[in-house]
Design a protein around this motif. Structure first.
Motif, PDB file in Angstrom:
ATOM      1  N   ALA A   7       0.829  -1.208   0.000  1.00  0.00           N
ATOM      2  CA  ALA A   7       0.000   0.000   0.000  1.00  0.00           C
ATOM      3  C   ALA A   7       0.864   1.259   0.000  1.00  0.00           C
ATOM      4  O   ALA A   7       0.562   2.234  -0.714  1.00  0.00           O
ATOM      5  CB  ALA A   7      -0.933  -0.013   1.213  1.00  0.00           C
ATOM      6  N   LEU A   8       1.935   1.244   0.785  1.00  0.00           N
ATOM      7  CA  LEU A   8       2.837   2.405   0.800  1.00  0.00           C
ATOM      8  C   LEU A   8       3.513   2.604  -0.556  1.00  0.00           C
ATOM      9  O   LEU A   8       3.654   3.734  -1.034  1.00  0.00           O
ATOM     10  CB  LEU A   8       3.896   2.234   1.896  1.00  0.00           C
ATOM     11  CG  LEU A   8       3.403   2.333   3.347  1.00  0.00           C
ATOM     12  CD1 LEU A   8       4.574   2.200   4.310  1.00  0.00           C
ATOM     13  CD2 LEU A   8       2.682   3.663   3.588  1.00  0.00           C
ATOM     14  N   LEU A   9       3.939   1.504  -1.182  1.00  0.00           N
ATOM     15  CA  LEU A   9       4.573   1.611  -2.502  1.00  0.00           C
ATOM     16  C   LEU A   9       3.610   2.205  -3.528  1.00  0.00           C
ATOM     17  O   LEU A   9       3.994   3.058  -4.338  1.00  0.00           O
ATOM     18  CB  LEU A   9       5.059   0.236  -2.967  1.00  0.00           C
ATOM     19  CG  LEU A   9       6.280  -0.344  -2.247  1.00  0.00           C
ATOM     20  CD1 LEU A   9       6.519  -1.791  -2.675  1.00  0.00           C
ATOM     21  CD2 LEU A   9       7.523   0.503  -2.524  1.00  0.00           C
ATOM     22  N   MET A  10       2.349   1.772  -3.496  1.00  0.00           N
ATOM     23  CA  MET A  10       1.364   2.324  -4.438  1.00  0.00           C
ATOM     24  C   MET A  10       1.105   3.799  -4.162  1.00  0.00           C
ATOM     25  O   MET A  10       0.945   4.607  -5.083  1.00  0.00           O
ATOM     26  CB  MET A  10       0.053   1.532  -4.359  1.00  0.00           C
ATOM     27  CG  MET A  10       0.144   0.133  -4.928  1.00  0.00           C
ATOM     28  SD  MET A  10      -1.484  -0.669  -5.081  1.00  0.00           S
ATOM     29  CE  MET A  10      -1.915  -0.941  -3.354  1.00  0.00           C
ATOM     30  N   GLY A  11       1.062   4.161  -2.859  1.00  0.00           N
ATOM     31  CA  GLY A  11       0.809   5.551  -2.504  1.00  0.00           C
ATOM     32  C   GLY A  11       1.909   6.497  -2.942  1.00  0.00           C
ATOM     33  O   GLY A  11       1.643   7.659  -3.257  1.00  0.00           O
TER      34      GLY A  11
ATOM     35  N   TYR B  63       3.809   4.485 -13.965  1.00  0.00           N
ATOM     36  CA  TYR B  63       3.028   3.255 -14.139  1.00  0.00           C
ATOM     37  C   TYR B  63       3.809   2.023 -13.668  1.00  0.00           C
ATOM     38  O   TYR B  63       3.247   1.147 -12.990  1.00  0.00           O
ATOM     39  CB  TYR B  63       2.653   3.111 -15.616  1.00  0.00           C
ATOM     40  CG  TYR B  63       1.720   1.949 -15.905  1.00  0.00           C
ATOM     41  CD1 TYR B  63       0.359   2.059 -15.670  1.00  0.00           C
ATOM     42  CD2 TYR B  63       2.219   0.752 -16.419  1.00  0.00           C
ATOM     43  CE1 TYR B  63      -0.504   0.994 -15.931  1.00  0.00           C
ATOM     44  CE2 TYR B  63       1.375  -0.322 -16.689  1.00  0.00           C
ATOM     45  CZ  TYR B  63       0.018  -0.189 -16.442  1.00  0.00           C
ATOM     46  OH  TYR B  63      -0.832  -1.245 -16.705  1.00  0.00           O
ATOM     47  N   ALA B  64       5.100   1.951 -13.984  1.00  0.00           N
ATOM     48  CA  ALA B  64       5.902   0.785 -13.609  1.00  0.00           C
ATOM     49  C   ALA B  64       6.022   0.668 -12.081  1.00  0.00           C
ATOM     50  O   ALA B  64       5.909  -0.419 -11.505  1.00  0.00           O
ATOM     51  CB  ALA B  64       7.296   0.885 -14.238  1.00  0.00           C
ATOM     52  N   PHE B  65       6.249   1.794 -11.406  1.00  0.00           N
ATOM     53  CA  PHE B  65       6.342   1.825  -9.950  1.00  0.00           C
ATOM     54  C   PHE B  65       5.017   1.365  -9.338  1.00  0.00           C
ATOM     55  O   PHE B  65       4.982   0.580  -8.382  1.00  0.00           O
ATOM     56  CB  PHE B  65       6.670   3.264  -9.512  1.00  0.00           C
ATOM     57  CG  PHE B  65       7.160   3.389  -8.087  1.00  0.00           C
ATOM     58  CD1 PHE B  65       6.867   2.431  -7.117  1.00  0.00           C
ATOM     59  CD2 PHE B  65       7.912   4.507  -7.705  1.00  0.00           C
ATOM     60  CE1 PHE B  65       7.314   2.566  -5.801  1.00  0.00           C
ATOM     61  CE2 PHE B  65       8.365   4.644  -6.397  1.00  0.00           C
ATOM     62  CZ  PHE B  65       8.053   3.672  -5.444  1.00  0.00           C
ATOM     63  N   LEU B  66       3.924   1.840  -9.909  1.00  0.00           N
ATOM     64  CA  LEU B  66       2.587   1.467  -9.430  1.00  0.00           C
ATOM     65  C   LEU B  66       2.350  -0.034  -9.581  1.00  0.00           C
ATOM     66  O   LEU B  66       1.787  -0.694  -8.697  1.00  0.00           O
ATOM     67  CB  LEU B  66       1.532   2.256 -10.213  1.00  0.00           C
ATOM     68  CG  LEU B  66       0.085   2.226  -9.703  1.00  0.00           C
ATOM     69  CD1 LEU B  66      -0.008   2.646  -8.246  1.00  0.00           C
ATOM     70  CD2 LEU B  66      -0.783   3.126 -10.573  1.00  0.00           C
ATOM     71  N   MET B  67       2.807  -0.602 -10.700  1.00  0.00           N
ATOM     72  CA  MET B  67       2.656  -2.039 -10.932  1.00  0.00           C
ATOM     73  C   MET B  67       3.466  -2.857  -9.920  1.00  0.00           C
ATOM     74  O   MET B  67       3.024  -3.919  -9.474  1.00  0.00           O
ATOM     75  CB  MET B  67       3.107  -2.397 -12.349  1.00  0.00           C
ATOM     76  CG  MET B  67       2.107  -2.009 -13.421  1.00  0.00           C
ATOM     77  SD  MET B  67       0.599  -2.997 -13.366  1.00  0.00           S
ATOM     78  CE  MET B  67       1.169  -4.520 -14.091  1.00  0.00           C
ATOM     79  N   PHE B  68       4.640  -2.353  -9.532  1.00  0.00           N
ATOM     80  CA  PHE B  68       5.429  -3.060  -8.528  1.00  0.00           C
ATOM     81  C   PHE B  68       4.711  -3.057  -7.175  1.00  0.00           C
ATOM     82  O   PHE B  68       4.694  -4.060  -6.460  1.00  0.00           O
ATOM     83  CB  PHE B  68       6.823  -2.418  -8.390  1.00  0.00           C
ATOM     84  CG  PHE B  68       7.685  -3.094  -7.360  1.00  0.00           C
ATOM     85  CD1 PHE B  68       8.141  -4.393  -7.553  1.00  0.00           C
ATOM     86  CD2 PHE B  68       8.022  -2.437  -6.172  1.00  0.00           C
ATOM     87  CE1 PHE B  68       8.935  -5.022  -6.594  1.00  0.00           C
ATOM     88  CE2 PHE B  68       8.808  -3.063  -5.207  1.00  0.00           C
ATOM     89  CZ  PHE B  68       9.262  -4.359  -5.422  1.00  0.00           C
ATOM     90  N   GLY B  69       4.118  -1.915  -6.830  1.00  0.00           N
ATOM     91  CA  GLY B  69       3.328  -1.846  -5.603  1.00  0.00           C
ATOM     92  C   GLY B  69       2.166  -2.815  -5.631  1.00  0.00           C
ATOM     93  O   GLY B  69       1.844  -3.454  -4.616  1.00  0.00           O
ATOM     94  N   ARG B  70       1.525  -2.958  -6.802  1.00  0.00           N
ATOM     95  CA  ARG B  70       0.414  -3.918  -6.958  1.00  0.00           C
ATOM     96  C   ARG B  70       0.921  -5.352  -6.759  1.00  0.00           C
ATOM     97  O   ARG B  70       0.213  -6.195  -6.205  1.00  0.00           O
ATOM     98  CB  ARG B  70      -0.206  -3.813  -8.357  1.00  0.00           C
ATOM     99  CG  ARG B  70      -0.758  -2.472  -8.735  1.00  0.00           C
ATOM    100  CD  ARG B  70      -2.016  -2.115  -8.008  1.00  0.00           C
ATOM    101  NE  ARG B  70      -3.176  -2.850  -8.501  1.00  0.00           N
ATOM    102  CZ  ARG B  70      -4.324  -2.952  -7.831  1.00  0.00           C
ATOM    103  NH1 ARG B  70      -4.445  -2.408  -6.653  1.00  0.00           N
ATOM    104  NH2 ARG B  70      -5.344  -3.602  -8.341  1.00  0.00           N
ATOM    105  N   PHE B  71       2.136  -5.620  -7.216  1.00  0.00           N
ATOM    106  CA  PHE B  71       2.718  -6.958  -7.065  1.00  0.00           C
ATOM    107  C   PHE B  71       2.879  -7.320  -5.586  1.00  0.00           C
ATOM    108  O   PHE B  71       2.462  -8.391  -5.143  1.00  0.00           O
ATOM    109  CB  PHE B  71       4.077  -7.007  -7.780  1.00  0.00           C
ATOM    110  CG  PHE B  71       4.863  -8.255  -7.508  1.00  0.00           C
ATOM    111  CD1 PHE B  71       4.491  -9.460  -8.070  1.00  0.00           C
ATOM    112  CD2 PHE B  71       5.974  -8.229  -6.663  1.00  0.00           C
ATOM    113  CE1 PHE B  71       5.207 -10.624  -7.815  1.00  0.00           C
ATOM    114  CE2 PHE B  71       6.697  -9.385  -6.401  1.00  0.00           C
ATOM    115  CZ  PHE B  71       6.311 -10.584  -6.976  1.00  0.00           C
ATOM    116  N   VAL B  72       3.457  -6.406  -4.812  1.00  0.00           N
ATOM    117  CA  VAL B  72       3.676  -6.675  -3.389  1.00  0.00           C
ATOM    118  C   VAL B  72       2.342  -6.796  -2.656  1.00  0.00           C
ATOM    119  O   VAL B  72       2.115  -7.731  -1.875  1.00  0.00           O
ATOM    120  CB  VAL B  72       4.542  -5.563  -2.753  1.00  0.00           C
ATOM    121  CG1 VAL B  72       4.690  -5.791  -1.246  1.00  0.00           C
ATOM    122  CG2 VAL B  72       5.910  -5.516  -3.427  1.00  0.00           C
ATOM    123  N   ALA B  73       1.426  -5.850  -2.919  1.00  0.00           N
ATOM    124  CA  ALA B  73       0.109  -5.890  -2.259  1.00  0.00           C
ATOM    125  C   ALA B  73      -0.649  -7.154  -2.629  1.00  0.00           C
ATOM    126  O   ALA B  73      -1.354  -7.737  -1.794  1.00  0.00           O
ATOM    127  CB  ALA B  73      -0.698  -4.654  -2.647  1.00  0.00           C
ATOM    128  N   GLY B  74      -0.487  -7.605  -3.876  1.00  0.00           N
ATOM    129  CA  GLY B  74      -1.186  -8.814  -4.328  1.00  0.00           C
ATOM    130  C   GLY B  74      -0.769 -10.049  -3.551  1.00  0.00           C
ATOM    131  O   GLY B  74      -1.606 -10.906  -3.230  1.00  0.00           O
TER     132      GLY B  74
END
Length: 534
Positions: A116-120, A125-136
């Motif tokens: 959640a912190l990474l997405m925030g 777009y690439a950074f956001l996708m990495f945050g989605r990976f960890v949160a997933g």
């Protein structure tokens, strides 16, 4: 004169007279407050998925605008978390057998917190996708472990009620996500969606603190040979001391521990730790295990294939299609979806242990079929009309709300309840993780293809497709899923193995229970008569 009874030595003793109260049916036990509290704390993990689903439905409006993403990129961004969660759900089965159910919950919260912190703080777009990976990965852990822990901690009398809590918190998370969208939509565009996503870290902190008050699952403790600790937990989470003893005996039998063993710590066989489970599930399953696997994975498939994530994730786009143009109005309408979904899941929790799984499930899916078909018809009419049809818009909104209501009162919670209670103890963690994996795969496919799907076959055609899948689901549930209400977790295997002929096994089990009850009544009456004659 007081009645007298005769003990085994032939010595009579005074006995109070029989009253009508002695023959009254036993009162329904009060709900176990400790088990209730444990179920709530464990189910808080499910709020992580719900929040992500709800918040992404609104955040994508602003993400697409700021990061200049295409529709395909948005589809992937929304749906990819479900595929990433496969890693977590598959790993959670073995992890929970290794470190325990309780610490797996802590791990789920910690991973989602980082995601959640990474997405925030995402800058592209690439950074956001990495945050989605960890949160997933965190979501995958949470989805698998919450229903398993809750089912294992709950007494049979309220297992349906308590095991439905993960779905309650998924819905609560969705509603919180919708509210977050509306609240942060007033901020500048580059800050709004980042706050929407980053705030998801807060429930993880609350979860980590709450877990400190939870005991470990008694079934996991028995799997480790810690019978003394398991007995203490069962004494706290059962409706009576007698039920705690019965539950402990059943779990010991399932784990291969002799019933007469009373040691606090014993050695258990390796299979109880998870070795050989995948072979038994997939390579050489018995007819019973095969039936359980089909039922457990099948119900997860149909829950998602009937289109719930398309409605929840893309409700702003659906409302846009019916003529609602303002982003503010779209988010308000979406909040109504979240509110209805949450209210009806709360209603469902009180009926699961009263009405049963099958009646709620079949009536729920029947209502979904009607709502989806009507929604398909009205959306097709709106699509072919050149002017705004107020009546059609009203029907569309009503059918979206009806669809999520019917889903939440049956198929939504029962999927998690059913799949967490039917697997035998030795297969439960891995079997439930397979069901969760199917759930996430289908959810990901729907989320990543819905926009492309309705562009290819019209939005009305997409909902006709979901209605057709729901019809197949109803037939599958009617023929393949036996009623599990009131059964102990160790009693489930008797109901499975006959596939569509399970009704005969169910009738035999009921007959056996009736004979045992009558035998118990005869024995009791005999003792009463003996006491009266004495």
């Amino acid at each position: 004169m007081a009645d007298r009874k005769v003990d085994t030595n032939g010595i009579s003793s005074a006995r109070p007279p029989q009253t009508l109260a002695d023959f009254d049916p036993p009162k329904k036990p009060k709900r176990n407050k400790f088990a209730f509290a444990c179920a709530i704390l464990a189910s808080l993990t499910s709020i992580l998925l719900g929040y992500d689903i709800g918040v992404m439905s609104g955040a994508i409006i602003y993400i697409q605008d700021e990061l200049k993403c295409s529709d395909v990129q948005i589809e992937i961004l929304v749906g990819i978390l479900n595929l990433y969660s496969l890693i977590g759900s598959f790993a959670a089965g073995r992890t929970s057998d290794w470190i325990g159910r309780r610490y797996t919950i802590v791990l789920a919260g910690a991973i989602f917190f980082v995601g959640a912190l990474l997405m925030g703080f995402a800058t592209n777009y690439a950074f956001l996708m990495f945050g989605r990976f960890v949160a997933g990965i965190g979501v995958g852990y949470a989805l698998m472990i919450a229903p398993v822990y809750t089912a294992e901690i709950s007494p049979a009398s309220s297992r349906g009620f308590l095991t439905s809590f993960p779905e309650v918190f998924i819905n609560s998370g969705i509603l919180l996500g919708y509210v977050s969208n509306y609240a942060f939509s007033k901020l500048p565009k580059h800050l709004g969606w980042r706050f929407m996503l980053g705030v998801g870290a807060i429930p993880s902190v609350i979860l980590g603190i709450g877990v400190l008050a939870m005991p470990e699952s008694p079934r996991w403790l028995v799997m480790q040979g810690r019978l003394g600790d398991a007995k203490q937990v069962l004494d706290k989470t059962s409706d009576s001391k007698e039920e705690a003893q019965i539950r402990l005996a059943d779990i010991k039998e399932a784990a291969g521990i002799p019933e007469h063993c009373t040691d606090d710590v014993v050695q258990v066989n390796k299979q109880s730790h998870g070795e050989g489970v995948w072979k038994e599930l997939l390579l050489h399953p018995t007819p019973t295990v095969r039936h359980i696997l089909i039922a457990g994975v099948g119900i997860h498939f149909f829950q998602q294939a009937s289109g719930i994530d398309a409605v929840v994730l893309y409700s702003p786009k659906i409302f846009g299609k019916v003529g609602i143009k303002s982003n503010n109005d779209k988010l308000l309408a979406t909040m109504a979806v979240g509110f209805v979904k949450t209210m009806f899941i709360l209603v469902a929790t009180f009926f699961l242990d009263r009405i049963g799984r099958r009646p709620l499930l079949l009536s729920s899916v029947a209502g979904m079929i009607f709502s989806l078909a009507t929604l398909g018809v009205t959306l097709t009419i709106i699509d072919h009309s050149h002017e705004k049809l107020t009546w059609a818009v009203a029907i569309c909104i009503a059918m979206v709300l009806a669809y999520v209501a019917f889903f939440s009162i049956g198929l939504g919670p029962i999927t998690w309840v059913y799949s967490s209670e039917i697997f035998p103890l030795r297969l439960r963690a891995q079997g439930t993780s397979m069901g969760t994996a199917m759930n996430r795969v289908v959810s990901g496919v729907i989320a990543m293809t819905f926009i492309s799907m309705y562009k290819a076959m019209t939005i009305g055609g997409a909902f006709f497709l979901f209605a057709g899948i729901a019809i197949v689901a109803w037939v599958f549930f009617y023929t393949m899923l036996p009623e599990t209400q009131g059964r102990t977790l160790e009693d489930m295997e008797v109901l499975f193995g006959k596939f569509h002929k399970w009704r005969k096994a169910n009738a035999m089990l009921k007959s056996k229970k009736t004979m045992e009850t009558r035998g118990s009544d005869v024995k009791t009456n005999g003792q009463i008569q003996l006491g009266t004659q004495g």
